[in-house]
Design an enzyme around this catalytic site. Structure first.
Site, PDB file in Angstrom:
ATOM      1  N   LYS A 183       0.862  -1.189   0.000  1.00 46.36           N
ATOM      2  CA  LYS A 183       0.000   0.000   0.000  1.00 46.36           C
ATOM      3  C   LYS A 183       0.894   1.233   0.000  1.00 46.36           C
ATOM      4  O   LYS A 183       1.546   1.546   0.996  1.00 46.36           O
ATOM      5  CB  LYS A 183      -0.905   0.036   1.237  1.00 46.36           C
ATOM      6  CG  LYS A 183      -2.030   1.034   1.035  1.00 46.36           C
ATOM      7  CD  LYS A 183      -2.491   1.721   2.292  1.00 46.36           C
ATOM      8  CE  LYS A 183      -1.690   2.936   2.673  1.00 46.36           C
ATOM      9  NZ  LYS A 183      -1.664   4.073   1.740  1.00 46.36           N
ATOM     10  N   GLU A 259      10.009   0.859  10.276  1.00 43.32           N
ATOM     11  CA  GLU A 259      11.011   1.911  10.005  1.00 43.32           C
ATOM     12  C   GLU A 259      10.307   3.237  10.222  1.00 43.32           C
ATOM     13  O   GLU A 259       9.520   3.675   9.378  1.00 43.32           O
ATOM     14  CB  GLU A 259      11.519   1.804   8.559  1.00 43.32           C
ATOM     15  CG  GLU A 259      12.337   0.563   8.262  1.00 43.32           C
ATOM     16  CD  GLU A 259      13.687   0.571   8.955  1.00 43.32           C
ATOM     17  OE1 GLU A 259      14.120   1.625   9.445  1.00 43.32           O
ATOM     18  OE2 GLU A 259      14.307  -0.501   9.010  1.00 43.32           O
ATOM     19  N   CYS A 293      13.869  10.684   6.686  1.00 37.84           N
ATOM     20  CA  CYS A 293      13.927  10.242   8.077  1.00 37.84           C
ATOM     21  C   CYS A 293      15.358  10.346   8.598  1.00 37.84           C
ATOM     22  O   CYS A 293      15.583  10.467   9.788  1.00 37.84           O
ATOM     23  CB  CYS A 293      13.428   8.810   8.197  1.00 37.84           C
ATOM     24  SG  CYS A 293      14.278   7.720   7.057  1.00 37.84           S
ATOM     25  N   GLU A 390      10.425  16.089  14.528  1.00 32.19           N
ATOM     26  CA  GLU A 390      10.972  15.811  13.210  1.00 32.19           C
ATOM     27  C   GLU A 390      10.537  16.958  12.286  1.00 32.19           C
ATOM     28  O   GLU A 390       9.340  17.132  12.039  1.00 32.19           O
ATOM     29  CB  GLU A 390      10.389  14.479  12.736  1.00 32.19           C
ATOM     30  CG  GLU A 390      11.069  13.904  11.554  1.00 32.19           C
ATOM     31  CD  GLU A 390      10.542  12.501  11.223  1.00 32.19           C
ATOM     32  OE1 GLU A 390       9.407  12.167  11.569  1.00 32.19           O
ATOM     33  OE2 GLU A 390      11.308  11.757  10.587  1.00 32.19           O
TER      34      GLU A 390
HETATM   35  P1  NAP Z   1       2.685   8.352   7.583  1.00 29.98           P
HETATM   36  O1  NAP Z   1       1.673   9.425   7.693  1.00 29.98           O
HETATM   37  O2  NAP Z   1       2.962   7.514   8.758  1.00 29.98           O
HETATM   38  O3  NAP Z   1       2.214   7.453   6.347  1.00 29.98           O
HETATM   39  C1  NAP Z   1       2.978   6.368   5.895  1.00 29.98           C
HETATM   40  C2  NAP Z   1       2.077   5.331   5.280  1.00 29.98           C
HETATM   41  O4  NAP Z   1       1.175   4.856   6.278  1.00 29.98           O
HETATM   42  C3  NAP Z   1       1.218   5.841   4.128  1.00 29.98           C
HETATM   43  O5  NAP Z   1       1.087   4.818   3.182  1.00 29.98           O
HETATM   44  C4  NAP Z   1      -0.113   6.112   4.814  1.00 29.98           C
HETATM   45  O6  NAP Z   1      -1.225   5.999   3.943  1.00 29.98           O
HETATM   46  C5  NAP Z   1      -0.163   4.984   5.815  1.00 29.98           C
HETATM   47  N1  NAP Z   1      -1.028   5.272   6.948  1.00 29.98           N
HETATM   48  C6  NAP Z   1      -1.418   6.461   7.448  1.00 29.98           C
HETATM   49  N2  NAP Z   1      -2.222   6.290   8.523  1.00 29.98           N
HETATM   50  C7  NAP Z   1      -2.348   4.953   8.694  1.00 29.98           C
HETATM   51  C8  NAP Z   1      -3.057   4.149   9.627  1.00 29.98           C
HETATM   52  N3  NAP Z   1      -3.785   4.693  10.606  1.00 29.98           N
HETATM   53  N4  NAP Z   1      -2.939   2.808   9.523  1.00 29.98           N
HETATM   54  C9  NAP Z   1      -2.203   2.256   8.540  1.00 29.98           C
HETATM   55  N5  NAP Z   1      -1.511   2.968   7.616  1.00 29.98           N
HETATM   56  C10 NAP Z   1      -1.585   4.302   7.701  1.00 29.98           C
HETATM   57  O7  NAP Z   1       4.100   8.912   7.124  1.00 29.98           O
HETATM   58  P2  NAP Z   1       4.453   9.879   5.925  1.00 29.98           P
HETATM   59  O8  NAP Z   1       4.009  11.249   6.301  1.00 29.98           O
HETATM   60  O9  NAP Z   1       3.976   9.307   4.624  1.00 29.98           O
HETATM   61  O10 NAP Z   1       6.033   9.765   5.894  1.00 29.98           O
HETATM   62  C11 NAP Z   1       6.843  10.507   6.717  1.00 29.98           C
HETATM   63  C12 NAP Z   1       7.309   9.701   7.908  1.00 29.98           C
HETATM   64  O11 NAP Z   1       7.958   8.518   7.465  1.00 29.98           O
HETATM   65  C13 NAP Z   1       8.332  10.432   8.724  1.00 29.98           C
HETATM   66  O12 NAP Z   1       8.052  10.277  10.094  1.00 29.98           O
HETATM   67  C14 NAP Z   1       9.635   9.735   8.372  1.00 29.98           C
HETATM   68  O13 NAP Z   1      10.636   9.837   9.334  1.00 29.98           O
HETATM   69  C15 NAP Z   1       9.185   8.351   8.166  1.00 29.98           C
HETATM   70  N6  NAP Z   1      10.157   7.608   7.352  1.00 29.98           N
HETATM   71  C16 NAP Z   1      10.941   6.680   7.975  1.00 29.98           C
HETATM   72  C17 NAP Z   1      11.899   5.997   7.244  1.00 29.98           C
HETATM   73  C18 NAP Z   1      12.771   4.973   7.906  1.00 29.98           C
HETATM   74  O14 NAP Z   1      13.358   4.187   7.184  1.00 29.98           O
HETATM   75  N7  NAP Z   1      12.877   4.932   9.216  1.00 29.98           N
HETATM   76  C19 NAP Z   1      12.044   6.244   5.885  1.00 29.98           C
HETATM   77  C20 NAP Z   1      11.230   7.190   5.284  1.00 29.98           C
HETATM   78  C21 NAP Z   1      10.269   7.870   6.036  1.00 29.98           C
HETATM   79  P3  NAP Z   1      -1.967   7.297   3.358  1.00 29.98           P
HETATM   80  O15 NAP Z   1      -0.937   8.054   2.624  1.00 29.98           O
HETATM   81  O16 NAP Z   1      -3.002   6.710   2.468  1.00 29.98           O
HETATM   82  O17 NAP Z   1      -2.527   8.041   4.518  1.00 29.98           O
END
Ligand code: NAP
Length: 486
Positions: A183, A259, A293, A390
């Protein structure tokens, strides 16, 4: 290649909805994909619901046994072909990433190279899934340990690296013999769909890789984690959503790899080479325009260097060219959406209200698109709220320290533990500090740690498990112990 049509002419058509069992699935709802540089809709695609998700699990479960039974060499060759196709079409894929994510073209090109490398690396790993044989301590039998594919895996990815976060999961899953349902983030579904098409062309059988942009991520993942056939969830995204998924996964005791977010300290010791430290700071801060991240989030600089470092850093940041990522002269594109830009703006405002000095930037430019100017904040208080969050944008708060213990304690004062950076000319001190930093990764005199051959992941609330390296493939396997007498 400025439009989706130009890109598709080179890349081939991007599937216009969920790919389930090798076909584009019919959906009741659509999703508008927006270009963050213009705020205009690029295209509308079909988005799935929980039924689409279950159909994808059906397809994955049906396809998995055949894929797992295939000779590892054959799985390896398919992954290798996917690497070649991604590389051949790298420029078109990079333009697609720029269109839906906004990042600068140079960042998108390096993302595609990094993303493709996961297919090459796991093509090499697919034939190296070893087990062990030992004699039991009692001498009565042998202890045979095999590694078997864990099962159908749910992969959930964020928008900031739409290609690399997908391949970093799909590559090892396929190498281990698993079938997947991916997804992608709602902001950037096109890149994942284009990668699924490439995998099909490379010879991945229908149903082994299913990609489902979904309308309600919570309901979708919750439903799939209740399905007994799903045995792994591998998530990259925010810590907040990671916690929710772990709670869902607890219901059916699904193996979880997380992650999550980061809050990387960039520590400059008193003996650091300032030119190298400033150059490193630029890279560690600005990879992906700061939406990474691994982005350096807090600059912790010895008090004897803090003013000089901040001044030089601000000069370099002020020289960057901000504008549409598709124009190669621009090094900083827009942020992905208005919410992300507004969060960055409010963090900066909070720091300034708390006494920080804006050395450059400090505002969103007056233009269309979700831009924020590269910003350096000097004299930030050690307890300023911006240091605890962050930032996810091109903003660098600088705080000073007196001695090593204070530097380490400031660096570790966060619930996150993904990566830390240290700059020093004294390797001994650098290694000693690296050991004391509570993070899964350290960049020592190096601003980039990501490498498909290395275990990527965090401590504390930055996650569970590792991606990349040999460990990344083991995440998609389970040990099978056979007690045997012969
Ligand atoms: P996010 O809001 O957590 O969303 C990530 C994914 O999760 C999207 O596909 C989103 O779908 C889905 N999602 C959202 N709410 C959900 C729920 N309640 N249940 C299940 N899935 C859900 O993160 P983001 O804003 O896209 O990305 C930024 C974050 O990713 C930052 O915190 C960053 O640090 C982290 N990140 C971490 C790494 C690592 O390797 N540690 C790498 C890259 C990014 P929808 O888009 O459809 O809402």
């Amino acid at each position: 290649m400025e439009t989706l049509k130009d890109i598709e002419a080179v890349l081939g058509p991007v599937p216009a909805g969920p790919i389930v069992g090798g076909q584009v699935a019919a959906t009741a709802a659509t999703l508008a994909v927006v270009d963050p540089a213009t705020e205009e809709t690029l295209t509308e695609i079909g988005v799935g619901d929980t039924d689409t998700g279950v159909a994808a699990v059906d397809a994955a479960a049906a396809a998995m046994s055949g894929w797992a039974a295939l000779a590892p060499r054959r799985r390896s060759e398919v992954l290798r072909r996917a690497y070649e196709l991604m590389t051949e079409r790298g420029d078109a894929l990079a333009h697609l990433i720029v269109l839906e994510n906004g990042k600068a073209l140079a960042d998108a090109r390096s993302e595609v190279a990094y993303a493709a490398e996961f297919f090459r690396w796991y093509a090499e790993e697919a034939v190296r899934l070893e087990g062990t044989v030992e004699t039991a301590p009692a001498g009565t039998n042998r202890i045979l340990v095999l590694r078997q594919p864990i099962g159908v895996s749910l992969l959930i990815t964020p928008w900031n690296f739409p290609a690399a976060m997908a391949t970093r999961k799909i590559g090892p899953a396929l190498a281990a013999g698993c079938a997947v349902v991916l997804k992608p983030a709602s902001e950037t579904p096109l890149t994942a769909l284009a990668i699924a098409a490439i995998l099909g062309e490379a010879g991945v059988p229908d149903g082994v890789v299913n990609v489902v942009p979904a309308r309600n991520a919570d309901a979708f993942s919750s439903r799939l984690l209740d399905d007994d056939r799903v045995r792994k969830v591998s998530f990259t995204g925010s810590t907040e959503v990671g916690r929710l998924l772990l709670a869902h996964a607890a219901r059916t005791v699904v193996s979880s790899a997380m992650e999550l977010g980061g809050n990387a300290p960039f520590v400059v010791l008193a003996d650091a080479d300032l030119d190298e430290a400033v150059q490193g700071a630029m890279v560690a801060k600005l990879r992906n325009g700061g939406s990474a991240c691994t982005a350096a989030n807090r600059f912790i600089v010895h008090e004897s260097l803090a003013d000089e470092f901040s001044g030089r850093f601000a000069t370099a940041m002020a020289e960057l060219s901000v504008g549409p990522g598709v124009q190669p002269g621009n090094t900083i594109g827009p942020l992905v959406n208005a919410k992300t830009r507004d969060k960055v703006a409010s963090l900066v405002q909070g720091a300034v209200d708390g006494g920080a000095r804006t050395l450059t930037g400090g505002q969103a430019p007056d233009r269309r698109g979700y831009y924020y100017l590269p910003t350096v904040l000097g004299g930030v208080a050690q307890d300023a709220p911006i240091l605890g969050e962050e930032i996810f944008g091109p903003v660098a708060p600088v705080v000073s320290f007196r001695d090593l213990d204070e530097a380490v304690s400031l660096a570790n004062a966060t619930e996150y533990g993904l990566v830390s950076y240290v700059y020093t000319t004294d390797l001994r001190a650098g290694l000693q500090v690296s050991e004391r930093l509570d993070s899964g990764m350290v960049g020592l005199n190096r601003p980039v740690v990501s490498d498909p051959a290395a275990p990527f992941g965090g401590t504390k609330q930055s996650g569970l498990g590792r991606e990349g390296g040999h460990e990344g493939m083991l995440e998609f396997t389970e040990s099978k112990y056979i007690a045997v007498e012969w």
